[in-house]
Design an enzyme around this catalytic site. Structure first.
Site, PDB file in Angstrom:
ATOM      1  N   LYS A 296      78.772  46.589 113.562  1.00 41.72           N
ATOM      2  CA  LYS A 296      79.374  46.956 114.904  1.00 41.72           C
ATOM      3  C   LYS A 296      78.992  48.257 115.448  1.00 41.72           C
ATOM      4  CE  LYS A 296      83.689  44.256 114.163  1.00 41.72           C
ATOM      5  NZ  LYS A 296      83.629  43.397 115.087  1.00 41.72           N
TER       6      LYS A 296
ATOM      7  N   ARG B 194      85.672  33.493 109.501  1.00 45.50           N
ATOM      8  CA  ARG B 194      85.671  32.230 109.499  1.00 45.50           C
ATOM      9  C   ARG B 194      85.232  31.730 108.006  1.00 45.50           C
ATOM     10  NH1 ARG B 194      81.816  31.779 114.469  1.00 45.50           N
ATOM     11  NH2 ARG B 194      83.138  33.298 114.912  1.00 45.50           N
TER      12      ARG B 194
END
Ligand code: BES
Ligand code: MN
Ligand code: ZN
Length: 503
Positions: free
Chosen positions: A269, A343
């Site tokens: 990020k 996820r």
């Protein structure tokens, strides 16, 4: 820590350090909701309020001296909005803001409309939520939350009001525990430390805890959790909590995303998106804390809770974009962006939860930036494989005072999840739009046949980057804890709308 008392004392005569008084908007201007306070200040009080610029708007907090008119030296006026639109959530927010403004003060009384047991409980919840502070790393911790809050009400001997205060105390203790876990710096809450803290918190309760370490996770084939955690020298953990009352009326499984720090991994990020990523375990904190509250309340609902804990860091051992993971249960997933890690850890835990064939599975996760784009940072998203259950979760959230909103899992997303050419499932889609829905559709693939499931995306709501507001502090919010406890309470009472699959 803040404690709650009930008293029938007059608002003008209560002897605490401060008095929190509600102000409503009426046709005649702002009006305090405690008659005794208005008359103690005399006939010019309405003019005084107007002169001070008090409007009675929600969120307004104005301090004024008691000036000898009332027995408390300090009066805190809190806005409640339109007189005929005061809800329980209005009371929570206003009392919360009032108590929050009094950090460093020992005792406070609260005079807001408390003519029903629900309103007494709401005032108590607001006070306990607003009384939260996080001072572990502060050398000077003089801004302690108000120690004792006395709610002024006629209902001091009302069983429902007393039970409501007791419930509020258990539930808000859980919310505040979740907040503290979220606020803890990521270096001091690695997956092994978080697991140890959960084990320690369960001691002396009726909850059993089981921890799978990296060796066991590897042996058992937990490819999702291991795949995300293997870039960090702080190895992953899967923590299972079991609360098993003697005659449960339902079995709920809770699953929480517990990324103790999300750097994005190899798909790293930018730093502006990374600095709040200690909050990426807020789902795990919420489900664990909610389980403690359910056990403390002794609800006749079996709860099995899975906290999937891993740290997402780049390193020479990290999963790469392009790698294929074999998940727990055997499905393969093509990983194309290591920043879509949530996820993966959730999938393993949802498969595990499904093995017990619970009536319901609810997962909670700071899952997607897309959900924040869709709903903002004060509303969580609800997705589900059952329309009735999604509505039922939405209703529980509303009752609990948490803002959530339904999102769909459209058909095309199910196709996109299966678009990979080299593995059973794709971890991400190639398009940009509807990222929260794709993530939901991906998780749905791991829910056992016939099990009712909902997914709460709390990416926007778990961590307040802005100013404190109402009872919400800066930092960890404890979002979803109250909804989960409410959901369990409704199942326990048999008052929830029947989910599809119920007899
Ligand atoms: N933890 C983030 C999501 C997040 C964003 C939480 C903002 C809290 C606030 C998650 O792991 C993530 O990075 N999601 C990616 C997914 C994408 C790569 C498909 C996102 O939303 O950008
Ligand atoms: Mn991520
Ligand atoms: Zn994440």
């Amino acid at each position: 820590m803040t404690t709650i008392h009930l008293s029938k004392a007059s608002a003008a005569k209560t002897r605490t350090d401060a008095l929190i008084v509600g102000v409503v908007k009426t046709e005649k201007g702002p009006q305090v909701t405690a008659e005794a306070v208005a008359s103690a200040f005399g006939r010019t009080f309405a003019k005084t309020l107007t002169g001070m610029g008090v409007k009675g708007s929600p969120g307004e907090v104005v301090k004024m001296p008691g000036a000898g008119a009332v027995k408390t030296p300090l009066v805190v006026l809190v806005g409640l909005g339109d007189a005929d639109e005061v809800t329980e959530e209005t009371l929570r927010r206003a009392v919360g803001a009032g108590v929050r403004s009094l950090a460093g003060v020992d005792t406070a009384s609260v005079a807001v409309p408390t003519d029903t047991a629900e309103r007494v409980a709401a005032a108590a919840e607001g006070a306990l939520l607003g009384g939260y502070t996080y001072d572990r790393y502060l050398s000077d911790s003089s801004d302690q939350p108000v120690g004792e809050v006395t709610i002024l009400t006629e209902l001091v001997r009302d069983d429902a009001a007393l039970a409501g205060v007791e419930r509020a105390t258990a539930v808000i203790a859980a919310v505040n525990a979740a907040r503290t876990w979220v606020n803890t710096p990521p270096g001091d809450l690695t997956p092994p430390i978080f697991a140890d803290e959960i084990v320690a918190a369960a001691e002396g309760t009726s909850i059993e805890v089981d921890v799978l370490d990296e060796t066991r996770l590897e042996e058992l084939g937990y490819g999702g959790i291991m795949g995300v955690g293997r870039g960090s020298s702080h190895p992953p953990r899967l923590v299972t909590l079991s609360y098993t009352p003697s005659e449960p009326v339902a079995h709920i499984a809770l699953v929480g995303k517990g990324i103790t720090f999300d750097s994005g991994g190899i798909s790293i990020k930018p730093s502006a998106s990374m600095y709040t990523m200690k909050c990426d375990m807020a789902g795990a904190a919420a489900v664990v804390a909610a389980t403690f509250a359910v056990a403390e309340l002794g609800l006749p609902v079996q709860v099995t809770t899975y906290a999937s804990l891993a740290e997402n860091l780049p390193s020479g051992t990290a999963t790469r974009p392009g790698d294929v993971l074999t998940m727990y249960g055997g499905k393969t997933v093509e990983v194309l962006n290591t920043d879509a890690e949530g996820r993966l850890v959730l999938a393993d835990a949802i498969t595990t939860a499904s093995e017990l064939q619970p009536d319901l599975i609810v997962d909670v996760a700071t899952l997607t930036g897309a959900c924040v784009v869709a709903l903002g940072d004060r509303t969580g998203g609800i997705m589900a494989n059952d329309d009735n259950f999604r509505s039922s979760v939405h209703a529980s959230a509303e009752t609990a005072g948490e803002s959530m909103w339904p999102l769909p899992l459209p058909e095309e997303m199910a196709e996109k999840v299966k678009a990979s050419k080299i593995a059973d499932l794709s971890q991400i889609q190639t398009e940009r739009w509807g990222g929260a829905l794709f993530a939901g559709a991906f998780l749905r693939e791991f829910v056992g046949e016939g099990i009712t499931w909902a997914h709460l995306d709390i990416a926007g709501t778990a961590f307040n980057e802005g100013k404190p507001w109402g009872y919400t502090p800066k930092g960890g919010t404890g979002f979803a804890v109250r909804t989960l406890v409410q959901l369990a309470t409704e199942r326990a009472n048999g008052s929830a709308p029947a989910a599809a699959g119920d007899a």
